[in-house]
Motif scaffolding. Structure first.
Motif, PDB file in Angstrom:
ATOM      1  N   ALA A   5      -8.536  -5.777  10.868  1.00 55.91           N
ATOM      2  CA  ALA A   5      -8.903  -4.426  10.428  1.00 55.91           C
ATOM      3  C   ALA A   5      -8.629  -3.382  11.501  1.00 55.91           C
ATOM      4  CB  ALA A   5     -10.379  -4.385  10.042  1.00 55.91           C
ATOM      5  N   ARG A  32     -10.693 -11.406   9.901  1.00 59.46           N
ATOM      6  CA  ARG A  32     -10.643 -10.194   9.084  1.00 59.46           C
ATOM      7  C   ARG A  32     -10.989  -8.960   9.914  1.00 59.46           C
ATOM      8  NH1 ARG A  32     -15.489  -9.899   5.406  1.00 59.46           N
ATOM      9  NH2 ARG A  32     -16.295  -9.083   7.369  1.00 59.46           N
ATOM     10  N   ASP A  33     -12.056  -9.065  10.732  1.00 63.51           N
ATOM     11  CA  ASP A  33     -12.448  -7.935  11.578  1.00 63.51           C
ATOM     12  C   ASP A  33     -11.347  -7.584  12.568  1.00 63.51           C
ATOM     13  OD1 ASP A  33     -14.842  -7.762  10.301  1.00 63.51           O
ATOM     14  OD2 ASP A  33     -16.005  -8.775  11.857  1.00 63.51           O
ATOM     15  N   ASN A  34     -10.685  -8.597  13.088  1.00 64.54           N
ATOM     16  CA  ASN A  34      -9.591  -8.352  14.026  1.00 64.54           C
ATOM     17  C   ASN A  34      -8.426  -7.660  13.330  1.00 64.54           C
ATOM     18  OD1 ASN A  34      -7.935  -8.724  16.460  1.00 64.54           O
ATOM     19  ND2 ASN A  34      -6.855 -10.227  15.202  1.00 64.54           N
ATOM     20  N   THR A  85     -10.038 -10.272  19.312  1.00 63.91           N
ATOM     21  CA  THR A  85      -9.625  -8.914  19.663  1.00 63.91           C
ATOM     22  C   THR A  85      -9.438  -8.710  21.162  1.00 63.91           C
ATOM     23  OG1 THR A  85     -11.928  -8.184  19.735  1.00 63.91           O
ATOM     24  CG2 THR A  85     -10.785  -7.949  17.655  1.00 63.91           C
ATOM     25  N   ASN A  91     -14.544  -9.284  18.581  1.00 62.19           N
ATOM     26  CA  ASN A  91     -14.787 -10.718  18.608  1.00 62.19           C
ATOM     27  C   ASN A  91     -13.708 -11.371  19.462  1.00 62.19           C
ATOM     28  OD1 ASN A  91     -12.469 -11.604  16.853  1.00 62.19           O
ATOM     29  ND2 ASN A  91     -13.554 -10.359  15.333  1.00 62.19           N
ATOM     30  N   TYR A 107     -14.945  -0.265  14.844  1.00 65.62           N
ATOM     31  CA  TYR A 107     -14.296  -1.568  14.794  1.00 65.62           C
ATOM     32  C   TYR A 107     -15.111  -2.602  15.564  1.00 65.62           C
ATOM     33  CZ  TYR A 107     -10.429   1.415  13.392  1.00 65.62           C
ATOM     34  OH  TYR A 107      -9.659   2.344  12.759  1.00 65.62           O
ATOM     35  N   ARG A 108     -15.336  -3.765  14.938  1.00 59.30           N
ATOM     36  CA  ARG A 108     -16.150  -4.809  15.548  1.00 59.30           C
ATOM     37  C   ARG A 108     -15.297  -5.700  16.440  1.00 59.30           C
ATOM     38  NH1 ARG A 108     -19.494  -7.823  11.052  1.00 59.30           N
ATOM     39  NH2 ARG A 108     -20.250  -8.854  12.946  1.00 59.30           N
ATOM     40  N   VAL A 166     -14.108 -14.356   8.784  1.00 61.56           N
ATOM     41  CA  VAL A 166     -14.713 -13.046   9.040  1.00 61.56           C
ATOM     42  C   VAL A 166     -14.199 -12.476  10.350  1.00 61.56           C
ATOM     43  CG1 VAL A 166     -16.866 -11.853   9.570  1.00 61.56           C
ATOM     44  CG2 VAL A 166     -16.779 -13.481   7.680  1.00 61.56           C
ATOM     45  N   LEU A 167     -14.141 -13.327  11.386  1.00 59.59           N
ATOM     46  CA  LEU A 167     -13.657 -12.863  12.691  1.00 59.59           C
ATOM     47  C   LEU A 167     -12.206 -12.395  12.596  1.00 59.59           C
ATOM     48  CD1 LEU A 167     -15.166 -15.595  15.066  1.00 59.59           C
ATOM     49  CD2 LEU A 167     -16.052 -13.314  14.585  1.00 59.59           C
TER      50      LEU A 167
END
Length: 483
Positions: free
Chosen positions: A40, A36-38, A78, A75, A72-73, A33-34
């Motif tokens: 994105a 994937r968020d990065n 990023t 973590n 954008y999240r 998940v981390l």
């Protein structure tokens, strides 16, 4: 029975033995998940002018980070990520006559506030439940300088009373009446009935409390030129070079007499504003006379919302300057009636393509780009975007050749550790030492205080990949430190 017990124990052991695998699976899922968020977060993005436009690059740099944080999240992956944002600025062509407002004075330390005993609106008390009811008389209105025995609808808004700005000018006047003219009992709630021009009677309830007002002006002891240039430098960073405007400002001691002044300023090619004299003005001024307004068919010598100046001034210039040449420029000084008073204003026109065109005040859209860096807080597990003035650098063949890595044009895992670079000099990390050498030599234009650099380089550790590291220039050591 014995077999059953053994079976139960075996089953329990089997269940408990699965927990480590479950934890590992959850950790792996979380890691995905981390990542994937990065992934994105794009390298570039565009904020459409249909969504939002900004009044200046400064405003954009203040507001876009929040926009990105919502989209954008953050973590741990990023950290130090760079994104380039394209956005639209509505670049203001300043009105030739610029009146400094309260925010301008406050921005340079010229906000002077006081808090006195007074009366404030209390909407938690019903009018019928107030301890006392009064109706304002002509003496009350005269006390606060209201000549015609009423207030106006605009008095409900923020306004100036006795030299100080209050959230409501009407509240400030009623507070003064109750506190200093009528000397009302401060333990009582009072229902005040008053007249409003064209709207009739209104009633509000007041109770005793402190009242805050603020004065906004320059003091006679101020370096006014420095303060105004500071205001213009901050408010108008995108104004074109050689623009000329006049600043109208107030000067006076607190609780003393206030005078209004006008000075001229020009935007320099260096990006700063400076004060100039009227002799330095490049525009010709044309002031409308009473006879001109009469020729327009006006009863009064002024424009207004019902007779806007833009409907008349181009035709006036065409008539008066029949032989105008391409590029001729005039600033028209005219009277404008608004809010019960007549003010003098200025509009700037230029003769282009055989017609007079308004050039100030106007707005035009321009497209700008900025790079923003993503930072991650391990403590709160939240991230935020901040403006990055980083130089975004991708190493070239010449850069690798400088450090002796030109054959393969990459660094390797053998460099990503302590060692010597150059030979005989011990360093904590060879790659960082090589990049420091490259930045100091091939990118010396960035060797200045607090300059950041985001450096992308080729890396080999069995497979070839691209890595990015962030650095900041240290003026004390004259080296680039890892961020």
């Amino acid at each position: 029975m014995k077999k059953s017990l053994i079976y139960i124990l075996a089953l329990s052991a089997g269940l408990f033995s699965c927990e480590p695998y479950k934890d590992l699976q959850e950790a792996a899922d979380s890691e995905l998940v981390l990542k994937r968020d990065n992934d994105a977060i794009p390298a570039t993005t565009t904020i459409s002018a249909d969504d939002v436009v900004y009044s200046s690059k400064t405003v954009a740099q203040n507001e876009i980070p929040s926009f990105l944080s919502e989209k954008y999240r953050a973590n741990v992956y990023t950290d130090s990520k760079i994104i380039e944002v394209e956005y639209t600025v509505v670049q203001q062509s300043l009105a030739p006559k610029n009146f400094l407002d309260d925010d301008d004075y406050a921005s340079v330390g010229n906000e002077f506030c006081k808090e006195d005993a007074g009366w404030v609106q209390n909407d938690t008390i019903n009018i019928a439940d107030a301890d006392k009811e009064i109706m304002l008389t002509s003496d009350d209105y005269n006390f606060v300088g209201q000549k015609y025995g009423n207030f106006s609808s605009s008095d409900y808004d923020e306004g100036v009373y006795n030299g100080y700005t209050y959230d409501s000018r009407l509240d400030a006047m009623i507070s003064d009446i109750l506190q200093n003219f009528r000397n009302e009992d401060r333990t009582k709630s009072i229902s005040v009935i008053f007249d409003v021009y064209k709207e009739g009677l209104d009633t509000l309830v007041y109770t005793a409390d402190s009242v805050k007002g603020c004065a906004y002006q320059f003091l006679p002891s101020d370096n006014i030129e420095d303060k105004i240039t500071g205001i213009f430098n901050n408010n108008n960073p995108d104004q074109l070079s050689d623009s000329q405007i006049s600043a109208v400002y107030k000067v006076g001691e607190i609780n003393g007499e206030i005078s209004e002044h006008t000075e001229f300023f020009q935007k320099q090619t260096t990006g700063s504003w400076v004060m100039i004299t009227s002799a330095d003005l490049v525009h010709e001024y044309d002031t409308l006379q009473d006879a001109d307004y009469t020729a327009f068919g006006f009863k009064y010598p002024n424009f207004s919302s019902s007779t806007p100046q833009e409907n008349y001034l181009p035709r006036f210039l065409a008539s008066k300057h029949a032989y105008a040449q391409e590029g001729d420029n005039y600033r028209m000084v005219y009277n404008y009636y608004t809010g019960g008073v007549t003010v003098m204003d200025i509009a700037e026109y230029k003769f282009e393509d055989m017609q007079w065109v308004l050039t100030a005040p106007i707005s035009e859209e321009t497209v700008s780009s900025d790079k923003f860096k993503y930072t991650h807080s391990s403590e709160s597990n939240t991230g935020e975007w901040k403006v990055s003035l980083a130089a975004v650098i991708t190493l070239t063949q010449a850069d690798y050749e400088l450090t002796g890595d030109g054959k393969y044009s990459n660094f390797s895992s053998y460099d990503d550790k302590e060692g010597e670079y150059p030979e005989g000099t011990q360093v904590d990390n060879i790659i960082d030492a090589k990049i420091n050498h490259i930045l100091l030599t091939n990118y010396s234009q960035y060797n200045k205080l607090d300059q950041e650099a985001s450096v992308s380089f080729e890396y080999y550790d069995g497979v070839r990949s691209t890595k990015t590291r962030s650095y900041i220039y240290n003026t004390t050591t004259t080296n680039w430190d890892v961020q």
